[in-house]
Design a protein around this motif. Structure first.
Motif, mmCIF file in Angstrom:
data_model
loop_
_atom_site.group_PDB
_atom_site.id
_atom_site.type_symbol
_atom_site.label_atom_id
_atom_site.label_comp_id
_atom_site.label_asym_id
_atom_site.label_seq_id
_atom_site.Cartn_x
_atom_site.Cartn_y
_atom_site.Cartn_z
ATOM 1 N N ALA A 83 0.854 -1.188 0.000
ATOM 2 C CA ALA A 83 0.000 0.000 0.000
ATOM 3 C C ALA A 83 0.889 1.236 0.000
ATOM 4 C CB ALA A 83 -0.922 -0.005 1.212
ATOM 5 N N GLU A 84 0.251 2.411 -0.101
ATOM 6 C CA GLU A 84 1.000 3.660 -0.121
ATOM 7 C C GLU A 84 1.762 3.843 1.185
ATOM 8 O OE1 GLU A 84 -2.423 3.747 -0.463
ATOM 9 O OE2 GLU A 84 -2.935 4.755 -2.315
ATOM 10 N N PRO A 85 2.956 4.439 1.126
ATOM 11 C CA PRO A 85 3.701 4.716 2.343
ATOM 12 C C PRO A 85 2.862 5.560 3.299
ATOM 13 C CG PRO A 85 4.925 5.480 0.402
ATOM 14 C CD PRO A 85 3.618 4.953 -0.073
ATOM 15 N N GLY A 86 2.887 5.199 4.561
ATOM 16 C CA GLY A 86 2.187 5.967 5.577
ATOM 17 C C GLY A 86 0.743 5.576 5.799
ATOM 18 N N THR A 87 0.188 4.683 4.983
ATOM 19 C CA THR A 87 -1.188 4.237 5.186
ATOM 20 C C THR A 87 -1.296 3.573 6.566
ATOM 21 O OG1 THR A 87 -1.467 3.850 2.815
ATOM 22 C CG2 THR A 87 -3.025 2.738 4.287
ATOM 23 N N PRO A 88 -2.343 3.903 7.330
ATOM 24 C CA PRO A 88 -2.480 3.293 8.659
ATOM 25 C C PRO A 88 -2.600 1.765 8.602
ATOM 26 C CG PRO A 88 -3.883 5.215 8.505
ATOM 27 C CD PRO A 88 -3.353 4.950 7.116
ATOM 28 N N VAL A 89 -1.900 1.117 9.509
ATOM 29 C CA VAL A 89 -2.016 -0.321 9.730
ATOM 30 C C VAL A 89 -2.889 -0.496 10.961
ATOM 31 C CG1 VAL A 89 -0.766 -2.444 10.299
ATOM 32 C CG2 VAL A 89 0.206 -0.812 8.650
ATOM 33 N N LEU A 90 -3.876 -1.368 10.853
ATOM 34 C CA LEU A 90 -4.877 -1.542 11.900
ATOM 35 C C LEU A 90 -4.746 -2.905 12.567
ATOM 36 C CD1 LEU A 90 -7.898 -0.332 9.734
ATOM 37 C CD2 LEU A 90 -6.339 1.073 11.110
ATOM 38 N N SER A 91 -5.094 -2.958 13.829
ATOM 39 C CA SER A 91 -5.127 -4.237 14.529
ATOM 40 C C SER A 91 -6.243 -5.087 13.941
ATOM 41 C CB SER A 91 -5.363 -4.022 16.025
ATOM 42 O OG SER A 91 -5.457 -5.272 16.676
ATOM 43 N N ILE A 92 -5.932 -6.304 13.557
ATOM 44 C CA ILE A 92 -6.935 -7.204 12.992
ATOM 45 C C ILE A 92 -7.966 -7.588 14.045
ATOM 46 C CG2 ILE A 92 -7.309 -9.520 12.039
ATOM 47 C CD1 ILE A 92 -4.510 -9.248 10.723
ATOM 48 N N THR A 93 -7.523 -7.780 15.254
ATOM 49 C CA THR A 93 -8.386 -8.328 16.295
ATOM 50 C C THR A 93 -8.119 -7.647 17.628
ATOM 51 O OG1 THR A 93 -9.107 -10.423 17.298
ATOM 52 C CG2 THR A 93 -6.755 -10.185 16.850
ATOM 53 N N SER A 94 -8.928 -7.949 18.604
ATOM 54 C CA SER A 94 -8.667 -7.418 19.948
ATOM 55 C C SER A 94 -7.598 -8.264 20.629
ATOM 56 C CB SER A 94 -9.953 -7.409 20.780
ATOM 57 O OG SER A 94 -10.475 -8.718 20.883
ATOM 58 N N GLY A 95 -6.875 -7.626 21.541
ATOM 59 C CA GLY A 95 -5.831 -8.338 22.256
ATOM 60 C C GLY A 95 -4.942 -7.384 23.020
ATOM 61 N N VAL A 96 -3.768 -7.875 23.371
ATOM 62 C CA VAL A 96 -2.807 -7.101 24.150
ATOM 63 C C VAL A 96 -1.492 -7.023 23.381
ATOM 64 C CG1 VAL A 96 -1.493 -7.036 26.317
ATOM 65 C CG2 VAL A 96 -3.880 -7.791 26.327
ATOM 66 N N VAL A 97 -0.925 -5.821 23.312
ATOM 67 C CA VAL A 97 0.367 -5.637 22.647
ATOM 68 C C VAL A 97 1.429 -6.385 23.450
ATOM 69 C CG1 VAL A 97 2.117 -3.966 21.930
ATOM 70 C CG2 VAL A 97 -0.323 -3.404 21.704
ATOM 71 N N GLU A 98 2.109 -7.298 22.771
ATOM 72 C CA GLU A 98 3.122 -8.133 23.425
ATOM 73 C C GLU A 98 4.542 -7.715 23.052
ATOM 74 O OE1 GLU A 98 3.729 -12.719 22.909
ATOM 75 O OE2 GLU A 98 1.976 -12.364 24.188
ATOM 76 N N ASN A 99 4.716 -7.169 21.850
ATOM 77 C CA ASN A 99 6.037 -6.737 21.386
ATOM 78 C C ASN A 99 5.914 -5.465 20.562
ATOM 79 O OD1 ASN A 99 7.913 -8.992 22.136
ATOM 80 N ND2 ASN A 99 6.391 -10.146 20.977
ATOM 81 N N VAL A 100 6.870 -4.571 20.762
ATOM 82 C CA VAL A 100 6.978 -3.345 19.973
ATOM 83 C C VAL A 100 8.468 -3.050 19.852
ATOM 84 C CG1 VAL A 100 6.502 -0.867 19.905
ATOM 85 C CG2 VAL A 100 4.812 -2.403 20.881
ATOM 86 N N GLY A 101 8.908 -2.645 18.670
ATOM 87 C CA GLY A 101 10.311 -2.247 18.539
ATOM 88 C C GLY A 101 10.941 -2.766 17.266
ATOM 89 N N TRP A 102 12.270 -2.836 17.284
ATOM 90 C CA TRP A 102 13.061 -3.155 16.102
ATOM 91 C C TRP A 102 13.516 -4.603 16.103
ATOM 92 C CZ3 TRP A 102 14.056 -0.879 11.629
ATOM 93 C CH2 TRP A 102 15.122 -1.364 10.853
ATOM 94 N N LEU A 103 13.388 -5.263 14.952
ATOM 95 C CA LEU A 103 13.983 -6.567 14.692
ATOM 96 C C LEU A 103 14.750 -6.474 13.379
ATOM 97 C CD1 LEU A 103 11.129 -9.127 15.464
ATOM 98 C CD2 LEU A 103 13.208 -8.748 16.783
ATOM 99 N N PHE A 104 15.867 -7.161 13.265
ATOM 100 C CA PHE A 104 16.711 -7.079 12.071
ATOM 101 C C PHE A 104 15.904 -7.309 10.800
ATOM 102 C CE2 PHE A 104 19.146 -9.160 8.751
ATOM 103 C CZ PHE A 104 20.183 -8.273 8.553
ATOM 104 N N TYR A 105 15.240 -8.460 10.684
ATOM 105 C CA TYR A 105 14.516 -8.788 9.457
ATOM 106 C C TYR A 105 13.225 -7.992 9.300
ATOM 107 C CZ TYR A 105 17.597 -12.771 8.735
ATOM 108 O OH TYR A 105 18.689 -13.559 8.522
ATOM 109 N N SER A 106 12.508 -7.783 10.375
ATOM 110 C CA SER A 106 11.155 -7.220 10.298
ATOM 111 C C SER A 106 11.094 -5.719 10.478
ATOM 112 C CB SER A 106 10.272 -7.878 11.347
ATOM 113 O OG SER A 106 10.280 -9.271 11.156
ATOM 114 N N GLY A 107 12.185 -5.074 10.801
ATOM 115 C CA GLY A 107 12.174 -3.627 11.003
ATOM 116 C C GLY A 107 11.322 -3.248 12.203
ATOM 117 N N TRP A 108 10.664 -2.092 12.109
ATOM 118 C CA TRP A 108 9.766 -1.692 13.191
ATOM 119 C C TRP A 108 8.561 -2.613 13.139
ATOM 120 C CZ3 TRP A 108 12.305 0.838 16.472
ATOM 121 C CH2 TRP A 108 13.201 1.840 16.134
ATOM 122 N N ARG A 109 8.220 -3.188 14.281
ATOM 123 C CA ARG A 109 7.153 -4.163 14.317
ATOM 124 C C ARG A 109 6.312 -4.034 15.568
ATOM 125 N NH1 ARG A 109 9.750 -5.518 18.693
ATOM 126 N NH2 ARG A 109 10.435 -7.603 19.104
#
Length: 194
Positions: A83-109
């Motif tokens: 999609a276009e750069p900057g388009t909002p990414v939405l949570s698919i489902t309800s839940g609790v954020v378990e991880n936030v931050g940088w990973l080598f392969y996945s970048g900001w996640r």
């Protein structure tokens, strides 16, 4: 850059500055369509949305090594939505954020543990809202980041190794990964039909 695309990118910045519950219509993006308490993870506009995805689960992953050339380096255990750069990414489902931050392969996640025990992983984000942190509760359709192209670098923020997209991965409670494509296709079809 086309004025409408520029406006779309500006709207994404507004969406990330708002509380997730206000990020729909106020930002220029359509309100998410909820299907069985889930939503398609990429926001759409009512005037122009470039969203492209196909089933690429278990596609070979190649990597270039100097002196060796291209070598298969694993399989894709998710699905990419472009999609276009900057388009909002939405949570698919309800839940609790378990991880936030940088990973080598996945970048900001961002990783979310859903109420049914599955793990929803969103990779290659450009950024995520400052209010998204480990332990936060999210609902379907909450803004958790924006489409980016980060990853494949030791330095947090490294980007431009590939085009803009979000990598979606779904982990089962037993630790195995499952093909997200059937779910994503069903949610997308419901979104465009509404």
């Amino acid at each position: 850059m086309h004025p409408k695309i520029r406006a779309c990118i500006a709207f994404a910045a507004v969406a990330l500055a708002l509380p997730a519950s206000q990020a729909g219509a106020a930002s220029g993006y359509l309100a998410p369509v909820v299907v069985d308490e889930m939503v398609f993870p990429v926001a759409r506009t009512d005037w122009y949305s470039v969203i492209n995805f196909r089933e690429d689960w278990h596609a070979p992953r190649m990597r270039f090594y100097p002196g060796r050339g291209w070598v298969q380096d694993g399989f894709h255990e998710g699905n990419d939505i472009f999609a276009e750069p900057g388009t909002p990414v939405l949570s698919i489902t309800s839940g609790v954020v378990e991880n936030v931050g940088w990973l080598f392969y996945s970048g900001w996640r961002v990783g979310i543990r859903s109420d049914d025990g599955r793990y929803f992983f969103y990779g290659h984000l450009r950024r995520y809202p400052p209010g998204v942190s480990v332990g936060d509760r999210v609902a379907p359709g909450d803004t958790i980041g924006e489409i980016g192209n980060t990853g494949y670098g030791d330095t947090p923020g490294h980007s431009d190794e590939f085009t803009y997209h979000v990598h979606i991965q779904i982990g089962e409670p037993d630790g195995t990964w499952t093909n997200p494509y059937p779910l994503l296709r069903r949610l997308y079809r419901a979104t465009v039909r509404s």
